[in-house]
Structure formats: C-alpha cells, structure tokens
Design a protein around this motif. Structure first.
Motif, PDB file in Angstrom:
ATOM      1  N   PRO A  45       0.796  -1.230   0.000  1.00 47.45           N
ATOM      2  CA  PRO A  45       0.000   0.000   0.000  1.00 47.45           C
ATOM      3  C   PRO A  45       0.832   1.286   0.000  1.00 47.45           C
ATOM      4  CG  PRO A  45       0.003  -0.977   2.184  1.00 47.45           C
ATOM      5  CD  PRO A  45       0.689  -1.957   1.283  1.00 47.45           C
ATOM      6  N   ILE A  46       2.083   1.190   0.414  1.00 51.94           N
ATOM      7  CA  ILE A  46       2.943   2.368   0.484  1.00 51.94           C
ATOM      8  C   ILE A  46       4.261   2.068  -0.223  1.00 51.94           C
ATOM      9  CG2 ILE A  46       4.170   3.996   1.986  1.00 51.94           C
ATOM     10  CD1 ILE A  46       2.134   3.334   4.178  1.00 51.94           C
ATOM     11  N   ALA A  47       4.700   3.001  -1.062  1.00 53.78           N
ATOM     12  CA  ALA A  47       6.002   2.866  -1.736  1.00 53.78           C
ATOM     13  C   ALA A  47       6.613   4.246  -1.897  1.00 53.78           C
ATOM     14  CB  ALA A  47       5.853   2.185  -3.089  1.00 53.78           C
ATOM     15  N   LEU A  48       7.942   4.295  -1.794  1.00 54.70           N
ATOM     16  CA  LEU A  48       8.652   5.570  -1.842  1.00 54.70           C
ATOM     17  C   LEU A  48       9.922   5.468  -2.667  1.00 54.70           C
ATOM     18  CD1 LEU A  48       8.586   6.390   1.994  1.00 54.70           C
ATOM     19  CD2 LEU A  48       7.073   7.391   0.262  1.00 54.70           C
ATOM     20  N   VAL A  49      10.284   6.573  -3.299  1.00 60.24           N
ATOM     21  CA  VAL A  49      11.660   6.819  -3.709  1.00 60.24           C
ATOM     22  C   VAL A  49      12.153   7.859  -2.711  1.00 60.24           C
ATOM     23  CG1 VAL A  49      13.226   7.618  -5.500  1.00 60.24           C
ATOM     24  CG2 VAL A  49      11.165   6.338  -6.125  1.00 60.24           C
ATOM     25  N   ASN A  50      12.993   7.440  -1.788  1.00 64.42           N
ATOM     26  CA  ASN A  50      13.328   8.236  -0.608  1.00 64.42           C
ATOM     27  C   ASN A  50      14.807   8.595  -0.632  1.00 64.42           C
ATOM     28  OD1 ASN A  50      13.383   9.414   1.900  1.00 64.42           O
ATOM     29  ND2 ASN A  50      13.245   7.499   3.045  1.00 64.42           N
ATOM     30  N   LEU A  51      15.106   9.894  -0.734  1.00 70.09           N
ATOM     31  CA  LEU A  51      16.484  10.360  -0.712  1.00 70.09           C
ATOM     32  C   LEU A  51      16.800  10.907   0.679  1.00 70.09           C
ATOM     33  CD1 LEU A  51      16.633  12.195  -4.160  1.00 70.09           C
ATOM     34  CD2 LEU A  51      17.185   9.810  -3.623  1.00 70.09           C
ATOM     35  N   ILE A  52      17.993  10.584   1.185  1.00 71.78           N
ATOM     36  CA  ILE A  52      18.312  10.876   2.581  1.00 71.78           C
ATOM     37  C   ILE A  52      19.423  11.910   2.660  1.00 71.78           C
ATOM     38  CG2 ILE A  52      19.076   9.866   4.766  1.00 71.78           C
ATOM     39  CD1 ILE A  52      17.888   7.210   3.792  1.00 71.78           C
ATOM     40  N   SER A  53      19.086  13.060   3.237  1.00 72.82           N
ATOM     41  CA  SER A  53      20.061  14.137   3.405  1.00 72.82           C
ATOM     42  C   SER A  53      20.686  14.035   4.791  1.00 72.82           C
ATOM     43  CB  SER A  53      19.376  15.491   3.223  1.00 72.82           C
ATOM     44  OG  SER A  53      18.508  15.751   4.322  1.00 72.82           O
ATOM     45  N   ALA A  54      21.417  15.069   5.190  1.00 70.07           N
ATOM     46  CA  ALA A  54      22.085  15.045   6.495  1.00 70.07           C
ATOM     47  C   ALA A  54      21.093  15.038   7.645  1.00 70.07           C
ATOM     48  CB  ALA A  54      23.009  16.257   6.618  1.00 70.07           C
ATOM     49  N   THR A  55      19.929  15.629   7.426  1.00 62.49           N
ATOM     50  CA  THR A  55      18.979  15.752   8.539  1.00 62.49           C
ATOM     51  C   THR A  55      17.613  15.154   8.266  1.00 62.49           C
ATOM     52  OG1 THR A  55      18.303  17.937   7.722  1.00 62.49           O
ATOM     53  CG2 THR A  55      20.074  17.875   9.369  1.00 62.49           C
ATOM     54  N   GLY A  56      17.321  14.856   7.008  1.00 66.71           N
ATOM     55  CA  GLY A  56      15.966  14.408   6.706  1.00 66.71           C
ATOM     56  C   GLY A  56      15.896  13.340   5.638  1.00 66.71           C
ATOM     57  N   GLN A  57      14.675  12.836   5.458  1.00 62.11           N
ATOM     58  CA  GLN A  57      14.354  11.903   4.389  1.00 62.11           C
ATOM     59  C   GLN A  57      13.353  12.601   3.480  1.00 62.11           C
ATOM     60  OE1 GLN A  57      13.832   7.732   5.742  1.00 62.11           O
ATOM     61  NE2 GLN A  57      14.059   8.541   7.815  1.00 62.11           N
ATOM     62  N   HIS A  58      13.636  12.612   2.187  1.00 54.51           N
ATOM     63  CA  HIS A  58      12.880  13.426   1.239  1.00 54.51           C
ATOM     64  C   HIS A  58      12.277  12.512   0.179  1.00 54.51           C
ATOM     65  CE1 HIS A  58      15.081  16.882   2.972  1.00 54.51           C
ATOM     66  NE2 HIS A  58      16.064  16.000   3.041  1.00 54.51           N
ATOM     67  N   PHE A  59      10.951  12.559   0.040  1.00 58.42           N
ATOM     68  CA  PHE A  59      10.259  11.649  -0.850  1.00 58.42           C
ATOM     69  C   PHE A  59      10.271  12.212  -2.274  1.00 58.42           C
ATOM     70  CE2 PHE A  59       7.493  10.336   3.034  1.00 58.42           C
ATOM     71  CZ  PHE A  59       8.607   9.739   3.599  1.00 58.42           C
ATOM     72  N   LYS A  60      11.218  11.741  -3.055  1.00 56.19           N
ATOM     73  CA  LYS A  60      11.345  12.156  -4.451  1.00 56.19           C
ATOM     74  C   LYS A  60      10.183  11.617  -5.268  1.00 56.19           C
ATOM     75  CE  LYS A  60      14.247  13.996  -7.638  1.00 56.19           C
ATOM     76  NZ  LYS A  60      14.635  15.411  -7.622  1.00 56.19           N
ATOM     77  N   GLY A  61       9.703  10.445  -4.886  1.00 52.00           N
ATOM     78  CA  GLY A  61       8.502   9.854  -5.470  1.00 52.00           C
ATOM     79  C   GLY A  61       7.736   9.160  -4.359  1.00 52.00           C
ATOM     80  N   ARG A  62       6.405   9.163  -4.424  1.00 53.25           N
ATOM     81  CA  ARG A  62       5.636   8.569  -3.330  1.00 53.25           C
ATOM     82  C   ARG A  62       4.335   7.996  -3.855  1.00 53.25           C
ATOM     83  NH1 ARG A  62       4.610  14.567  -0.772  1.00 53.25           N
ATOM     84  NH2 ARG A  62       2.982  15.220  -2.245  1.00 53.25           N
ATOM     85  N   CYS A  63       3.875   6.951  -3.192  1.00 52.55           N
ATOM     86  CA  CYS A  63       2.611   6.304  -3.515  1.00 52.55           C
ATOM     87  C   CYS A  63       2.015   5.810  -2.205  1.00 52.55           C
ATOM     88  CB  CYS A  63       2.828   5.138  -4.492  1.00 52.55           C
ATOM     89  SG  CYS A  63       1.329   4.238  -4.927  1.00 52.55           S
ATOM     90  N   GLY A  64       0.770   6.171  -1.920  1.00 50.48           N
ATOM     91  CA  GLY A  64       0.109   5.718  -0.710  1.00 50.48           C
ATOM     92  C   GLY A  64       0.313   6.617   0.486  1.00 50.48           C
ATOM     93  N   THR A  65       0.976   7.759   0.305  1.00 50.52           N
ATOM     94  CA  THR A  65       1.168   8.732   1.375  1.00 50.52           C
ATOM     95  C   THR A  65       1.278  10.122   0.774  1.00 50.52           C
ATOM     96  OG1 THR A  65       2.567   9.422   3.228  1.00 50.52           O
ATOM     97  CG2 THR A  65       3.670   8.447   1.332  1.00 50.52           C
ATOM     98  N   ALA A  66       0.820  11.117   1.528  1.00 48.74           N
ATOM     99  CA  ALA A  66       0.919  12.504   1.086  1.00 48.74           C
ATOM    100  C   ALA A  66       2.053  13.235   1.788  1.00 48.74           C
ATOM    101  CB  ALA A  66      -0.402  13.235   1.342  1.00 48.74           C
ATOM    102  N   ALA A  67       2.749  12.552   2.696  1.00 48.82           N
ATOM    103  CA  ALA A  67       3.835  13.183   3.448  1.00 48.82           C
ATOM    104  C   ALA A  67       4.993  13.543   2.513  1.00 48.82           C
ATOM    105  CB  ALA A  67       4.321  12.256   4.552  1.00 48.82           C
ATOM    106  N   PRO A  68       5.615  14.729   2.701  1.00 51.08           N
ATOM    107  CA  PRO A  68       6.742  15.117   1.849  1.00 51.08           C
ATOM    108  C   PRO A  68       8.062  14.485   2.263  1.00 51.08           C
ATOM    109  CG  PRO A  68       6.266  16.864   3.400  1.00 51.08           C
ATOM    110  CD  PRO A  68       5.221  15.817   3.628  1.00 51.08           C
ATOM    111  N   GLY A  69       8.128  13.987   3.502  1.00 48.70           N
ATOM    112  CA  GLY A  69       9.359  13.404   4.006  1.00 48.70           C
ATOM    113  C   GLY A  69       9.270  13.235   5.511  1.00 48.70           C
ATOM    114  N   MET A  70      10.432  12.982   6.137  1.00 52.21           N
ATOM    115  CA  MET A  70      10.453  12.824   7.587  1.00 52.21           C
ATOM    116  C   MET A  70      11.876  12.981   8.095  1.00 52.21           C
ATOM    117  SD  MET A  70       9.587   8.769   7.699  1.00 52.21           S
ATOM    118  CE  MET A  70      10.350   7.612   6.576  1.00 52.21           C
ATOM    119  N   ASP A  71      12.013  12.918   9.394  1.00 48.66           N
ATOM    120  CA  ASP A  71      13.296  13.098  10.053  1.00 48.66           C
ATOM    121  C   ASP A  71      14.263  11.977   9.697  1.00 48.66           C
ATOM    122  OD1 ASP A  71      15.190  12.760  12.578  1.00 48.66           O
ATOM    123  OD2 ASP A  71      14.421  14.814  12.611  1.00 48.66           O
TER     124      ASP A  71
END
Length: 408
Positions: A45-71
């Motif tokens: 139900p949930i899939a991400l293309v998740n890029l990880i910076s020094a402080t956060g996780q950034h959803f470059k692509g997302r399916c099943g969630t509206a969140a832009p990223g997380m810690d």
C-alpha cells in the motif's frame, strides 16, 4: 527506537546529492511513477523513492502517502543505505531495531518493510522501498523488481542532472550568441561612426575649399575621432588580455584617494555640461596594493558611467574608505538599472536596455573590465541599483603592505 547508523561515506554521499541537485524538486512525476510501479509489483500500500540528506528523508517519489518526508532518525531507510543491499523486515514489531519506531508504534502502523539502496557513483543516496500494514515477505520476483526499480531511480537521477546541465549550457550558448551579435552591432557602429567622420573630413580638406579656421576644425575632428578609435581598440585588446590572463600587472603601494580624485577631475567638464553636482569624500590618503594604471582605468569607467547615466541636475558622489579592504564607492542619482539587467552588467559586451533607451553609446566592456581588474587585485566590485533611484557601485581592493614600495 534504536540509534540510527551513519554510512562511512557520508561526506561523499551528501556531496553527490548536492552535485546532482537531487533535492531541488520534490516530488517529481517520473519518480512517483517508479514508486507506483514498486507498490504494484510488491502488492504494497505504500512505496517511496526516498532520498536521505544530512537531517531528513525526502520523498522524491511517493505512492500511498501525502507526506513530503520525515526526520533522518526515523524508520528503516537509514539502515538500508548503510547495508547497501536489500533490507527486508518481515515483522517490524519482532525486530528490536524498529519495534519502537514512530512509524511502527503509530500511524501508518508499518509492520513490513523492504528497501533497496539507490546507488550512484558508489554512494547510497536513498532507497526505493515498500511498506505494508501486515507481516509478510517478498517473493524472489518482487525482490528483483524492487532492485531493478532502485537501479532505474539512480539512472534517472543522473539523466535529470545531465538534462538540467544541458539546458543550462544551451541557455548559456544562446546568451553568448545574443551578446556576440549585440557586440558586433555595437562595435560596427562604434567603428563606422568615427571612420565615416574621418573620411568625410579628409575629403573636405582635400577639396581645398576651406579657409584656415575651418580646415583646423576638421583636422581637430579627425584627431578626435582617431583617438576614439584608438581607445576602442585599446579597450578590446585589454579585454582580450584580461580574459587570457596575460595582462600586465605591476602592483605597488598607491594612494587610492588620489586616484579617485583624478578620476573625478577627468570628467569634471563633462559633469558641468550636464549641470551635475560632483563630489569626492575621501581622507588625504587611503593606501592600497594596486596597479595604478589598471585601477585608474577601472575608476574612469565607473565615474564616466555615473555621469553618462545621470540626467541634468543630478549628483555623482565618490567616497573612498580605508580598512582591510580599501574601497571606492561611486553613487549617482541617475536612471538606474533594471532588475533583469543586474545579473548581466558585468558580462563581456553586455549592454542593458537603458543604454538603448537613453541613446548612450559604448561597447559594453566597461563594467566587465572593472570586474576583471578588481579580481586581478584580489578584490571585487558590487552594484546596487533600482530604476529611477540611481546606482551605487563599490570597488574593493587589497590593503597595502606596510613595507611596500610606493608607485612612482
């Protein structure tokens, strides 16, 4: 929640993320399509293309969630980029690394996770991952699909980067071509006008129908236009030598205040013609480490520009300040510069809209030469201007060493 591991190549990994400008646009449709394919292939139900910076996780692509990223400290993906291979967590509640994670103990209540690192130039930039609300395992085919999509995401990051650079290069080439054409038109005019005047004056003198006074005036006109041509050629040759790094440079201890006063004095007559208030604010001596000829050239351009672009009744003020970086500031109450021109006024041969609108001659090399001369001295030049509100240009140089020999 256990402590989050950090990759041993963290500095290089972050540098590559920045070089690729991978986090500039989030999310992107093509990466969201990869996330959707991952969700479909893995029945998650949930899939991400998740890029990880020094402080956060950034959803470059997302399916099943509206969140832009997380810690950066949350969840599974930081573990996956350290392992650099498929990380599959069949039941997060049974795994001491993740059972207290906010995504497991609260919304969206993740029980299953699988993620494959997105590897680019041997750095794990992030993951393509899927999550589910129930414990499970992937099939071999699903694992292979996830790995393929992670590889595709890495390739797409590179393609987007190169496409952006190509667009920048093409824009730069178009800009260079436009400036080249403008330069050719300008130089054609700047050369032909004095040449035409010289030829017509020579012809009139040859005809021999002029009295002595008229002949003298035409000879003076020939001399004046010859000097104008010589100055134009000198400017073009100086521009070429500065660009090639071959211009002569003989710095010495010089009085910047005296050079500024000389520059204003040289255009005093021109300023009086325009009924301008010309003022110099400077202590008797401000010592700088500079090539006096080059700095004199730069200041002449700055003051001349201020006079040319200031309407009748305006003011031109030159201020010299001492310090670790001695500076000359030339301020006027002139027509100002449009915002879209400010990014280009120091480009070679650039002439802003104002020069055409106000029928002001020139080749567009003045401010470009000032910038190059400033950089030659380890200094800089800054400009602040608004249309109708005047222009302020600040030229900074290096301070003179105490034991430096003064210029003769």
């Amino acid at each position: 929640m256990s402590s989050v591991p950090w990759p041993s190549d963290e500095a290089g990994r972050l540098a590559e993320l920045q070089a690729l400008h991978a986090l500039d646009v989030l999310p992107e449709p093509s990466f969201t399509a990869i996330a959707a394919l991952a969700a479909f292939a893995c029945r998650a139900p949930i899939a991400l293309v998740n890029l990880i910076s020094a402080t956060g996780q950034h959803f470059k692509g997302r399916c099943g969630t509206a969140a832009p990223g997380m810690d950066r400290r949350i969840a599974f993906c930081p573990h996956a980029i350290c392992e650099r291979s498929l990380l599959e967590v069949p039941d997060a509640l049974a795994d001491p690394r993740f059972r207290d994670d906010p995504l497991v103990s609260g919304e969206p209540y993740v029980r299953f996770y699988a993620g494959v690192p997105v590897l680019s130039h041997d750095h794990a930039l992030g993951t393509v991952c899927v999550m589910d609300h129930r414990p499970r395992r992937l099939s071999d085919a699903q694992r292979q699909a996830l790995a393929t999509l992670a590889n595709d995401a890495a390739g797409l990051l590179q393609l987007h980067h190169h496409a952006a650079r190509t667009d920048q290069v093409l824009a730069r080439l178009r800009r260079i071509d436009a400036v080249k054409n403008q330069f050719l038109r300008t130089v054609n005019h700047e050369l032909r006008t004095p040449l035409a005047s010289i030829r017509s004056s020579v012809q009139l003198v040859r005809d021999g129908d002029l009295d002595a006074a008229a002949q003298e005036r035409f000879l003076e006109m020939i001399d004046r236009n010859s000097l104008r041509l010589e100055q134009l050629l000198d400017e073009l040759l100086l521009m070429a030598s500065l660009n090639a790094g071959s211009a002569a440079f003989t710095p010495a201890r010089v009085n910047l205040a005296a050079l500024a006063r000389d520059a204003v004095h040289a255009v005093t007559a021109q300023g009086r013609t325009g009924q301008l208030a010309m003022a110099v604010h400077a202590p008797p001596a401000v010592m700088a480490w500079a090539d006096p000829g080059r700095v004199r050239h730069a200041l002449a351009h700055l003051v001349d520009n201020a006079v040319k672009f200031t309407p009748t009744g305006g003011a031109v003020t030159v201020t010299v300040t001492a310090g670790p970086a001695p500076a000359v500031e030339v301020a006027d109450t002139g027509v100002g510069i449009e915002e879209h021109d400010l990014d280009h006024v120091f480009d070679d041969f650039y002439r802003g809209d104002g020069t055409e609108d106000h029928a002001i001659g020139g080749t567009g090399v003045g401010l470009a030469l000032v910038k190059k001369i400033a950089r030659m001295h380890g200094g800089d030049v800054r400009i602040d201007s608004r249309p109708g509100a005047g222009t302020r240009v600040r030229l900074t140089l290096a301070a003179a060493p105490r034991n430096a020999v003064p210029a003769t």
